[in-house]
Motif scaffolding. Structure first.
Motif, mmCIF file in Angstrom:
data_model
loop_
_atom_site.group_PDB
_atom_site.id
_atom_site.type_symbol
_atom_site.label_atom_id
_atom_site.label_comp_id
_atom_site.label_asym_id
_atom_site.label_seq_id
_atom_site.Cartn_x
_atom_site.Cartn_y
_atom_site.Cartn_z
ATOM 1 N N MET A 1 -1.614 -5.161 17.114
ATOM 2 C CA MET A 1 -1.751 -5.332 15.687
ATOM 3 C C MET A 1 -0.557 -6.151 15.199
ATOM 4 S SD MET A 1 -2.077 -2.470 12.706
ATOM 5 C CE MET A 1 -3.449 -1.666 13.422
ATOM 6 N N SER A 2 -0.840 -7.223 14.515
ATOM 7 C CA SER A 2 0.236 -8.096 14.057
ATOM 8 C C SER A 2 0.733 -7.641 12.689
ATOM 9 C CB SER A 2 -0.253 -9.542 13.999
ATOM 10 O OG SER A 2 -1.194 -9.667 12.958
ATOM 11 N N LEU A 3 1.812 -8.233 12.290
ATOM 12 C CA LEU A 3 2.438 -7.888 11.013
ATOM 13 C C LEU A 3 1.565 -8.300 9.834
ATOM 14 C CD1 LEU A 3 4.956 -6.778 9.631
ATOM 15 C CD2 LEU A 3 5.903 -9.062 9.678
ATOM 16 N N THR A 4 0.917 -9.440 9.933
ATOM 17 C CA THR A 4 0.084 -9.920 8.823
ATOM 18 C C THR A 4 -1.138 -9.041 8.615
ATOM 19 O OG1 THR A 4 -1.021 -11.476 10.299
ATOM 20 C CG2 THR A 4 0.839 -12.299 9.009
ATOM 21 N N SER A 5 -1.764 -8.559 9.677
ATOM 22 C CA SER A 5 -2.938 -7.695 9.509
ATOM 23 C C SER A 5 -2.526 -6.338 8.942
ATOM 24 C CB SER A 5 -3.680 -7.528 10.828
ATOM 25 O OG SER A 5 -2.872 -6.851 11.763
ATOM 26 N N SER A 6 -1.369 -5.869 9.319
ATOM 27 C CA SER A 6 -0.877 -4.613 8.757
ATOM 28 C C SER A 6 -0.595 -4.768 7.275
ATOM 29 C CB SER A 6 0.399 -4.185 9.491
ATOM 30 O OG SER A 6 0.955 -3.061 8.867
ATOM 31 N N TRP A 7 -0.013 -5.889 6.894
ATOM 32 C CA TRP A 7 0.289 -6.122 5.470
ATOM 33 C C TRP A 7 -1.005 -6.288 4.661
ATOM 34 C CZ3 TRP A 7 3.157 -5.460 1.546
ATOM 35 C CH2 TRP A 7 3.010 -6.238 0.412
ATOM 36 N N ARG A 8 -1.971 -6.971 5.221
ATOM 37 C CA ARG A 8 -3.233 -7.175 4.506
ATOM 38 C C ARG A 8 -3.968 -5.859 4.265
ATOM 39 N NH1 ARG A 8 -5.697 -12.700 7.139
ATOM 40 N NH2 ARG A 8 -4.007 -14.018 6.397
ATOM 41 N N ARG A 9 -3.788 -4.916 5.166
ATOM 42 C CA ARG A 9 -4.417 -3.617 4.987
ATOM 43 C C ARG A 9 -3.714 -2.807 3.898
ATOM 44 N NH1 ARG A 9 -3.666 0.345 8.788
ATOM 45 N NH2 ARG A 9 -2.732 -1.182 10.159
ATOM 46 N N ARG A 10 -2.394 -2.947 3.792
ATOM 47 C CA ARG A 10 -1.619 -2.145 2.849
ATOM 48 C C ARG A 10 -1.400 -2.839 1.504
ATOM 49 N NH1 ARG A 10 3.010 -0.257 7.067
ATOM 50 N NH2 ARG A 10 1.647 0.979 8.384
ATOM 51 N N ALA A 11 -1.690 -4.111 1.408
ATOM 52 C CA ALA A 11 -1.423 -4.875 0.195
ATOM 53 C C ALA A 11 -2.164 -4.331 -1.033
ATOM 54 C CB ALA A 11 -1.752 -6.344 0.405
ATOM 55 N N PRO A 12 -3.450 -4.006 -0.959
ATOM 56 C CA PRO A 12 -4.114 -3.493 -2.167
ATOM 57 C C PRO A 12 -3.497 -2.187 -2.683
ATOM 58 C CG PRO A 12 -5.752 -4.193 -0.578
ATOM 59 C CD PRO A 12 -4.425 -4.240 0.114
ATOM 60 N N ALA A 13 -3.111 -1.311 -1.794
ATOM 61 C CA ALA A 13 -2.488 -0.053 -2.212
ATOM 62 C C ALA A 13 -1.108 -0.317 -2.837
ATOM 63 C CB ALA A 13 -2.363 0.893 -1.030
ATOM 64 N N ALA A 14 -0.368 -1.245 -2.265
ATOM 65 C CA ALA A 14 0.952 -1.569 -2.811
ATOM 66 C C ALA A 14 0.835 -2.224 -4.172
ATOM 67 C CB ALA A 14 1.697 -2.487 -1.843
ATOM 68 N N ILE A 15 -0.126 -3.108 -4.341
ATOM 69 C CA ILE A 15 -0.333 -3.771 -5.629
ATOM 70 C C ILE A 15 -0.785 -2.753 -6.667
ATOM 71 C CG2 ILE A 15 -1.769 -5.443 -6.843
ATOM 72 C CD1 ILE A 15 -1.633 -7.160 -4.286
ATOM 73 N N ALA A 16 -1.672 -1.850 -6.298
ATOM 74 C CA ALA A 16 -2.130 -0.815 -7.230
ATOM 75 C C ALA A 16 -0.972 0.089 -7.649
ATOM 76 C CB ALA A 16 -3.247 -0.006 -6.598
ATOM 77 N N ALA A 17 -0.103 0.423 -6.718
ATOM 78 C CA ALA A 17 1.050 1.261 -7.048
ATOM 79 C C ALA A 17 2.002 0.530 -7.990
ATOM 80 C CB ALA A 17 1.772 1.668 -5.770
ATOM 81 N N LEU A 18 2.212 -0.758 -7.772
ATOM 82 C CA LEU A 18 3.088 -1.533 -8.668
ATOM 83 C C LEU A 18 2.498 -1.669 -10.062
ATOM 84 C CD1 LEU A 18 4.363 -4.344 -6.298
ATOM 85 C CD2 LEU A 18 5.679 -2.477 -7.289
ATOM 86 N N VAL A 19 1.194 -1.871 -10.152
ATOM 87 C CA VAL A 19 0.542 -1.968 -11.463
ATOM 88 C C VAL A 19 0.627 -0.634 -12.193
ATOM 89 C CG1 VAL A 19 -1.707 -2.275 -12.588
ATOM 90 C CG2 VAL A 19 -0.945 -3.874 -10.838
ATOM 91 N N ALA A 20 0.418 0.461 -11.490
ATOM 92 C CA ALA A 20 0.515 1.785 -12.117
ATOM 93 C C ALA A 20 1.940 2.066 -12.589
ATOM 94 C CB ALA A 20 0.061 2.860 -11.130
ATOM 95 N N LEU A 21 2.914 1.678 -11.804
ATOM 96 C CA LEU A 21 4.307 1.880 -12.185
ATOM 97 C C LEU A 21 4.686 1.021 -13.379
ATOM 98 C CD1 LEU A 21 6.971 3.281 -11.410
ATOM 99 C CD2 LEU A 21 7.483 1.288 -10.020
ATOM 100 N N ALA A 22 4.216 -0.214 -13.406
ATOM 101 C CA ALA A 22 4.527 -1.113 -14.519
ATOM 102 C C ALA A 22 3.848 -0.676 -15.805
ATOM 103 C CB ALA A 22 4.127 -2.538 -14.169
ATOM 104 N N SER A 23 2.664 -0.109 -15.714
ATOM 105 C CA SER A 23 1.949 0.287 -16.930
ATOM 106 C C SER A 23 2.533 1.536 -17.569
ATOM 107 C CB SER A 23 0.465 0.492 -16.618
ATOM 108 O OG SER A 23 0.300 1.596 -15.759
ATOM 109 N N THR A 24 3.296 2.327 -16.834
ATOM 110 C CA THR A 24 3.899 3.523 -17.432
ATOM 111 C C THR A 24 5.034 3.164 -18.378
ATOM 112 O OG1 THR A 24 5.409 3.803 -15.571
ATOM 113 C CG2 THR A 24 3.304 4.994 -15.491
ATOM 114 N N GLY A 25 5.658 2.021 -18.200
ATOM 115 C CA GLY A 25 6.734 1.605 -19.091
ATOM 116 C C GLY A 25 6.237 1.075 -20.416
ATOM 117 N N CYS A 26 4.949 0.853 -20.549
ATOM 118 C CA CYS A 26 4.383 0.296 -21.784
ATOM 119 C C CYS A 26 4.001 1.367 -22.788
ATOM 120 C CB CYS A 26 3.163 -0.553 -21.456
ATOM 121 S SG CYS A 26 3.544 -1.936 -20.382
ATOM 122 N N ALA A 27 4.120 2.608 -22.449
ATOM 123 C CA ALA A 27 3.704 3.687 -23.345
ATOM 124 C C ALA A 27 4.864 4.073 -24.254
ATOM 125 C CB ALA A 27 3.226 4.884 -22.533
#
Length: 80
Positions: A1-27
């Motif tokens: 398993m290469s590094l790029t395939s591992s990142w592609r699998r985890r990227a949606p979860a990481a992006i969702a976590a960043l969006v959730a974290l960023a949206s909490t500061g707007c309240a």
């Protein structure tokens, strides 16, 4: 398993976590009545420390060897 395939699998979860974290500061809610007393203190204003501001301006004009630019005309030659 290469590094790029591992990142592609985890990227949606990481992006969702960043969006959730960023949206909490707007309240932001307006301050409650009992919190307004703390916000009205002179320390909470931009120019709350008048003596400190005057001291900083004195140091600045001493270093620049000039006066002015802060409501006072004239230059550093002393011929005001």
């Amino acid at each position: 398993m290469s590094l790029t395939s591992s990142w592609r699998r985890r990227a949606p979860a990481a992006i969702a976590a960043l969006v959730a974290l960023a949206s909490t500061g707007c309240a932001m809610q307006p301050p409650q009545a009992w919190e307004k007393g703390a916000l009205a203190r002179p320390e909470m204003t931009m120019g709350g420390d008048v003596l400190g501001d005057r001291f900083a301006q004195h140091i600045y004009t001493s270093k620049e060897n000039a006066s002015g630019g802060n409501g006072v005309g004239g230059g550093g030659c002393g011929c005001n």
